[in-house]
Design a protein around this motif. Structure first.
Motif, PDB file in Angstrom:
ATOM      1  N   ARG A   1       6.185   3.292  -4.586  1.00 35.25           N
ATOM      2  CA  ARG A   1       6.147   3.582  -2.934  1.00 35.25           C
ATOM      3  C   ARG A   1       5.194   2.571  -1.988  1.00 35.25           C
ATOM      4  NH1 ARG A   1       8.094   9.915  -2.425  1.00 35.25           N
ATOM      5  NH2 ARG A   1       9.064   9.895  -4.447  1.00 35.25           N
ATOM      6  N   CYS A   2       5.100   1.455  -2.209  1.00 36.95           N
ATOM      7  CA  CYS A   2       4.387   0.399  -1.464  1.00 36.95           C
ATOM      8  C   CYS A   2       5.508   0.022  -0.424  1.00 36.95           C
ATOM      9  CB  CYS A   2       3.733  -0.569  -2.180  1.00 36.95           C
ATOM     10  SG  CYS A   2       2.266   0.264  -3.107  1.00 36.95           S
ATOM     11  N   SER A   3       6.002   0.635   0.213  1.00 34.44           N
ATOM     12  CA  SER A   3       7.399   0.310   0.849  1.00 34.44           C
ATOM     13  C   SER A   3       7.451   0.878   2.387  1.00 34.44           C
ATOM     14  CB  SER A   3       8.274   1.005   0.206  1.00 34.44           C
ATOM     15  OG  SER A   3       8.202   0.718  -1.098  1.00 34.44           O
TER      16      SER A   3
ATOM     17  N   THR B   1       0.626  -1.161  -0.137  1.00 37.31           N
ATOM     18  CA  THR B   1       0.171  -0.107  -0.128  1.00 37.31           C
ATOM     19  C   THR B   1       0.962   1.194   0.003  1.00 37.31           C
ATOM     20  OG1 THR B   1      -1.675  -1.018   1.075  1.00 37.31           O
ATOM     21  CG2 THR B   1      -1.884   0.899   1.411  1.00 37.31           C
ATOM     22  N   PHE B   2       0.500   2.221  -0.766  1.00 38.26           N
ATOM     23  CA  PHE B   2       1.196   3.510  -0.923  1.00 38.26           C
ATOM     24  C   PHE B   2       1.678   4.065   0.644  1.00 38.26           C
ATOM     25  CE2 PHE B   2       1.750   8.221  -1.315  1.00 38.26           C
ATOM     26  CZ  PHE B   2       2.590   8.136  -2.246  1.00 38.26           C
ATOM     27  N   ASN B   3       2.869   4.385   0.676  1.00 39.91           N
ATOM     28  CA  ASN B   3       3.377   4.654   2.011  1.00 39.91           C
ATOM     29  C   ASN B   3       2.985   5.927   2.740  1.00 39.91           C
ATOM     30  OD1 ASN B   3       5.302   6.185   1.023  1.00 39.91           O
ATOM     31  ND2 ASN B   3       6.789   4.226   1.130  1.00 39.91           N
ATOM     32  N   ASP B   4       2.074   6.276   2.637  1.00 41.57           N
ATOM     33  CA  ASP B   4       1.296   7.754   3.289  1.00 41.57           C
ATOM     34  C   ASP B   4       0.552   7.400   4.509  1.00 41.57           C
ATOM     35  OD1 ASP B   4      -0.948   6.557   2.458  1.00 41.57           O
ATOM     36  OD2 ASP B   4      -1.526   8.258   1.076  1.00 41.57           O
ATOM     37  N   ALA B   5      -0.210   8.265   4.983  1.00 39.93           N
ATOM     38  CA  ALA B   5      -0.658   7.960   6.359  1.00 39.93           C
ATOM     39  C   ALA B   5      -1.780   6.855   6.118  1.00 39.93           C
ATOM     40  CB  ALA B   5      -1.706   9.275   6.942  1.00 39.93           C
ATOM     41  N   VAL B   6      -2.394   6.541   5.150  1.00 42.71           N
ATOM     42  CA  VAL B   6      -3.223   5.490   5.014  1.00 42.71           C
ATOM     43  C   VAL B   6      -2.629   4.130   4.964  1.00 42.71           C
ATOM     44  CG1 VAL B   6      -4.958   4.245   3.660  1.00 42.71           C
ATOM     45  CG2 VAL B   6      -5.306   6.728   3.974  1.00 42.71           C
ATOM     46  N   GLY B   7      -1.305   4.156   4.343  1.00 41.81           N
ATOM     47  CA  GLY B   7      -0.326   2.957   4.377  1.00 41.81           C
ATOM     48  C   GLY B   7       0.082   2.541   5.754  1.00 41.81           C
ATOM     49  N   ALA B   8       0.437   3.847   6.365  1.00 42.63           N
ATOM     50  CA  ALA B   8       0.781   3.421   7.681  1.00 42.63           C
ATOM     51  C   ALA B   8      -0.297   2.645   8.600  1.00 42.63           C
ATOM     52  CB  ALA B   8       1.236   4.536   8.361  1.00 42.63           C
ATOM     53  N   GLY B   9      -1.490   3.296   8.175  1.00 38.93           N
ATOM     54  CA  GLY B   9      -2.722   2.495   9.001  1.00 38.93           C
ATOM     55  C   GLY B   9      -2.901   1.415   8.562  1.00 38.93           C
ATOM     56  N   CYS B  10      -2.996   0.964   7.518  1.00 35.64           N
ATOM     57  CA  CYS B  10      -2.913  -0.435   6.889  1.00 35.64           C
ATOM     58  C   CYS B  10      -1.875  -1.089   7.517  1.00 35.64           C
ATOM     59  CB  CYS B  10      -2.720  -0.542   5.376  1.00 35.64           C
ATOM     60  SG  CYS B  10      -2.050  -2.155   4.753  1.00 35.64           S
ATOM     61  N   TRP B  11      -0.827  -0.831   7.758  1.00 40.09           N
ATOM     62  CA  TRP B  11       0.237  -1.538   8.272  1.00 40.09           C
ATOM     63  C   TRP B  11      -0.061  -1.848   9.557  1.00 40.09           C
ATOM     64  CZ3 TRP B  11       3.194  -5.428   6.932  1.00 40.09           C
ATOM     65  CH2 TRP B  11       4.474  -5.687   7.397  1.00 40.09           C
TER      66      TRP B  11
ATOM     67  N   ALA C   1       3.481 -14.221  11.608  1.00 39.83           N
ATOM     68  CA  ALA C   1       4.467 -13.211  10.679  1.00 39.83           C
ATOM     69  C   ALA C   1       3.878 -12.744   9.942  1.00 39.83           C
ATOM     70  CB  ALA C   1       5.741 -14.327  10.424  1.00 39.83           C
ATOM     71  N   THR C   2       4.371 -11.448   9.774  1.00 35.12           N
ATOM     72  CA  THR C   2       3.600 -10.737   8.442  1.00 35.12           C
ATOM     73  C   THR C   2       4.967  -9.942   7.939  1.00 35.12           C
ATOM     74  OG1 THR C   2       1.890 -10.295   9.730  1.00 35.12           O
ATOM     75  CG2 THR C   2       2.194  -8.721   8.068  1.00 35.12           C
ATOM     76  N   ILE C   3       5.010 -10.127   6.347  1.00 38.49           N
ATOM     77  CA  ILE C   3       6.078  -9.602   5.721  1.00 38.49           C
ATOM     78  C   ILE C   3       5.662  -8.540   4.640  1.00 38.49           C
ATOM     79  CG2 ILE C   3       7.904 -10.306   4.048  1.00 38.49           C
ATOM     80  CD1 ILE C   3       7.859 -13.116   5.411  1.00 38.49           C
ATOM     81  N   ALA C   4       6.004  -7.301   4.729  1.00 31.99           N
ATOM     82  CA  ALA C   4       5.649  -6.209   3.793  1.00 31.99           C
ATOM     83  C   ALA C   4       6.258  -6.509   2.415  1.00 31.99           C
ATOM     84  CB  ALA C   4       5.857  -4.862   4.309  1.00 31.99           C
ATOM     85  N   TRP C   5       5.491  -6.520   1.464  1.00 32.03           N
ATOM     86  CA  TRP C   5       5.871  -6.066   0.032  1.00 32.03           C
ATOM     87  C   TRP C   5       5.472  -4.501   0.126  1.00 32.03           C
ATOM     88  CZ3 TRP C   5       4.540  -3.628  -4.394  1.00 32.03           C
ATOM     89  CH2 TRP C   5       5.468  -3.737  -5.293  1.00 32.03           C
ATOM     90  N   ASN C   6       6.583  -3.743  -0.203  1.00 31.22           N
ATOM     91  CA  ASN C   6       7.917  -4.279  -0.144  1.00 31.22           C
ATOM     92  C   ASN C   6       8.796  -3.582   0.862  1.00 31.22           C
ATOM     93  OD1 ASN C   6       9.170  -1.830  -1.447  1.00 31.22           O
ATOM     94  ND2 ASN C   6       7.576  -2.314  -3.123  1.00 31.22           N
ATOM     95  N   LEU C   7      10.130  -3.947   1.027  1.00 27.88           N
ATOM     96  CA  LEU C   7      10.940  -3.675   1.900  1.00 27.88           C
ATOM     97  C   LEU C   7      11.393  -1.838   1.695  1.00 27.88           C
ATOM     98  CD1 LEU C   7      13.252  -4.165   4.240  1.00 27.88           C
ATOM     99  CD2 LEU C   7      14.822  -4.638   2.378  1.00 27.88           C
ATOM    100  N   ILE C   8      11.596  -1.816   0.623  1.00 28.20           N
ATOM    101  CA  ILE C   8      12.284  -0.253   0.402  1.00 28.20           C
ATOM    102  C   ILE C   8      11.971   0.044  -1.082  1.00 28.20           C
ATOM    103  CG2 ILE C   8      14.685  -1.277  -0.402  1.00 28.20           C
ATOM    104  CD1 ILE C   8      15.637   1.638   1.223  1.00 28.20           C
ATOM    105  N   ALA C   9      11.331   1.221  -1.284  1.00 24.90           N
ATOM    106  CA  ALA C   9      11.027   1.719  -2.624  1.00 24.90           C
ATOM    107  C   ALA C   9      12.330   2.352  -3.228  1.00 24.90           C
ATOM    108  CB  ALA C   9       9.749   2.898  -2.436  1.00 24.90           C
TER     109      ALA C   9
END
Ligand code: 147
Length: 663
Positions: free
Chosen positions: A291-293, A248-258, A273-281
């Protein structure tokens, strides 16, 4: 700690280890690959590159990740680009390609306990054995994966903890058993198998119905489970992981999702365990899934990088737990919305993570999120069991998420909370808040001086492809095939170091890769630029140079732009698409338009320039070969990347690459 409300509680929640623990916690991680998501990271100059790695991996600093999952490259497209294979034929092995080895070593250097996972998206052609699947010769494929594990150990000192099957593609039960056997026979019985990196069903059913398969699989990994795993998966008694999630795009909503899924994957799904796609944009913004990172670092030329919300959300769990801790049975939902998870190391430490993310501030890319309500609420936690009377104070860390969030409002140390004589802790918890309460005293909001300001890709830009210590050239992002810096030991001219497309046959793909080599570079906003490059086809049908290229990723086949092709039959063609269907001009040897020869197996200098928005001109070995005025009906994109490529799979070399503003 002024927000405490001692009376008028909404609800109280027990936190205890009465009757033992629930599930073992396996960690929070990030995924490099699937694919080429870390491509630009290696180009960063120090100290920025090390700072970025610290933000991701350094314990007690920021994301402090427990797990690093990487792609086992297969020379084909896997979302943001292609990643290199370690075996281009059954008899060829090379453990110096790409950047995942380097990344794993950097992660390990910071956190020796980090869990390492490898998973293939794509496979080199020979693995298919004439098919489009990797299962034709199961021992061959299992040996290929085993060799990646062995190469990690022998060439890089990396102990891989888990490998997977085939990302989001059909698994094969016999293959999984063969992989287990081949790993065991080669001394890798401690390397676990994760299956099958798609959904909990049908993998869990296969495991329930096949005892040998159950023995072969250590972890069931599902993607984007939406916080639920279901009864069948739980019946297997296997660890259940969200082995890919977030995206998810790493803005406020992305942070909320995570924040929401990190808690609720366990609370709702017993997912440990939870693994984010992706580590780094570290891929160009104009490739898919911008920027789903957990961090954004895609300007190596400036050194600029950006902390983002998901980075600090991660810290709320990672800095206060470790894989091998246990979830307590006392986890659940808050009465006015949100959730709480509680973990212990079994040695007296306790960590409680509370989130009250609202629906609209925590939507992830997938799956759809059913509506629900969250309200501000008073929460009383009552410590019991072995914690009662023993845990007397807890450290409190808080992130304001949602629309009001800023990096400064995240991961704030709120000091110590005193536990009441009856084990009670009372908090006022507003909506869109993430709170950690923990006995752990080592957490830190790590920081470095502000990195350099953001800047556009520099022009003029030149590369003569001298080795940079990695197999790939600076800033080129391969979208089909694989382009590597290459040393011509016997070259007598100044083409000793070159860029070379090396994939000679169609891989077993994950996307519908075009049947050719294709790499992009630069700034998507480029309109009026000139690109010059020396080209030498080897065993390919031709080569191309392109401007205004508008697409990469799994859509690479649909790329439009201005593509100038030189074929080894000495024809050239200017097209507006990578499929060579929409031709603007063309010429073959002997035609009147033919002014100079294109030398197969030799170096040719090509220039393609667009100026004044519509004027196209091209030169071959110094001679002007075409002029074209772009018309509306040509449907040429107004801007896009520069690109190089081949007309088919097969080798070709490039040198003295230059892009400059048009005159
Ligand atoms: C995943 C891939 O595994 C990643 O490599 C990356 O492409 C990621 C981007 O969001 O997506 O693949 C999925 C693609 C589509 C769906 C799920 C996973 N889907 O539509 O449900």
């Amino acid at each position: 700690f002024s927000n405490t409300v001692g009376i008028d509680q909404d609800t109280s929640y027990p936190i205890n280890d009465n009757g033992g623990f629930a599930h073992k916690f396996n960690g929070i991680g990030g995924l490099s690959g699937g694919g080429a998501t870390s491509r630009l990271l290696v180009n960063y100059a120090e100290p920025y590159r090390s700072q970025i790695l610290d933000f991701l991996f350094k314990p007690n600093f920021a994301a402090s990740l427990h797990i690093l999952k990487v792609e086992i490259g297969g020379d084909a497209q896997s979302t943001e680009g292609t990643e290199a294979t370690h075996m281009r034929s059954e008899n060829e092995e090379n453990y110096t390609r790409g950047y995942e080895w380097w990344l794993m070593k950097e992660a390990k250097a910071r956190n020796p306990d980090i869990t390492l996972i490898g998973l293939p998206w794509t496979w080199p052609s020979w693995i298919g054995q004439g098919t489009v699947l990797p299962y034709e010769n199961k021992t061959l494929t299992a040996t290929y994966i085993m060799k990646w594990v062995k190469g990690a150990k022998e060439h890089h000192g990396l102990a891989i903890n888990y490998v997977g099957i085939w990302n989001e593609r059909p698994y094969n039960v016999e293959y999984i058993k063969t992989l287990r056997k081949v790993l065991d026979e080669n001394g890798f019985s401690d390397v676990g198998i994760i299956a099958s990196d798609n959904s909990f069903i049908p993998t869990s059913e296969s495991i329930l119905h096949d005892g040998d398969l159950a023995k072969a699989v250590e972890v069931i990994g599902a993607h984007y489970p939406g916080t639920y795993s279901g009864t069948v998966a739980q019946e297997t008694k296997k660890p259940l992981w969200a082995s890919e999630d977030y995206s998810t795009f790493n803005d406020a909503v992305g942070a909320g999702c995570w924040a929401r899924i990190l808690n609720q994957n366990y609370v709702n799904g017993n997912i440990t365990a939870t693994i984010a796609w992706n580590l780094i944009a570290s891929y160009y913004d104009d490739l898919p899934y911008k920027r789903c990172s957990l961090l954004t670092a895609n300007e190596p030329w400036s050194g600029h990088y950006e902390q983002v919300g998901p980075l600090w959300v991660t810290a709320h769990t990672t800095q206060f737990t470790k894989p091998g801790w246990y979830y307590l049975k006392t986890t659940g939902h808050l009465s006015k919305g949100g959730s709480y998870a509680a973990l212990t190391d079994g040695k007296g430490n306790l960590t409680i993570v509370i989130e009250t993310l609202s629906h609209d501030q925590s939507i992830c890319i997938r799956p759809p999120l059913p509506s629900y309500d969250v309200a501000d609420q008073n929460v009383t936690l009552t410590l019991g069991g072995s914690f009662k009377g023993v845990v007397k104070v807890l450290n409190m860390w808080q992130s304001q998420l949602g629309q009001a969030s800023t990096i400064d409002s995240m991961f704030v140390n709120k000091g110590k909370v005193t536990v009441g004589s009856e084990g009670e802790i009372s908090l006022f918890v507003p909506t869109n808040m993430l709170i950690t309460l923990s006995t752990i005293n080592t957490a830190m909001k790590g920081s470095y001086p502000m990195p350099p300001a953001s800047a556009a890709f520099p022009l003029p830009y030149t590369d003569t492809f001298e080795s940079n210590g990695f197999s790939e050239a600076y800033n080129f992002a391969d979208q089909s095939g694989k382009f590597e810096t290459y040393y011509n030991a016997s070259a007598m001219d100044d083409h000793k170091w070159t860029l070379r497309q090396v994939v000679t046959a169609r891989p077993v793909t994950w996307c519908d890769d075009p049947d050719l080599g294709f790499t992009v570079i630069g700034d998507y906003s480029w309109s009026n630029v000139a690109v010059s490059v020396d080209v030498k086809p080897e065993d390919t049908y031709g080569v191309f140079v392109a401007l205004r290229v508008d697409k990469g990723g799994c859509d690479a086949r649909e790329a439009s732009g201005l593509f100038l092709w030189f074929m080894t039959n000495r024809s050239w063609v200017l097209t507006t698409d990578i499929m060579r269907e929409n031709r603007l001009q063309r010429c073959a040897i002997g035609w009147e338009c033919w002014v100079t020869e294109f030398q197969e197996q030799e170096w040719n200098q090509v220039t393609l320039e667009v100026s004044k928005d519509t004027n196209v001109v091209a030169y071959l070995n110094g001679a002007k070969i075409l002029e074209h005025t772009i018309k509306k009906e040509d449907a040429v994109p107004a801007n896009g990347f520069a690109a190089l490529g081949t007309a088919s799979f097969g080798k070709a070399q490039y040198d003295s690459f230059t892009v400059k503003p048009s005159s």
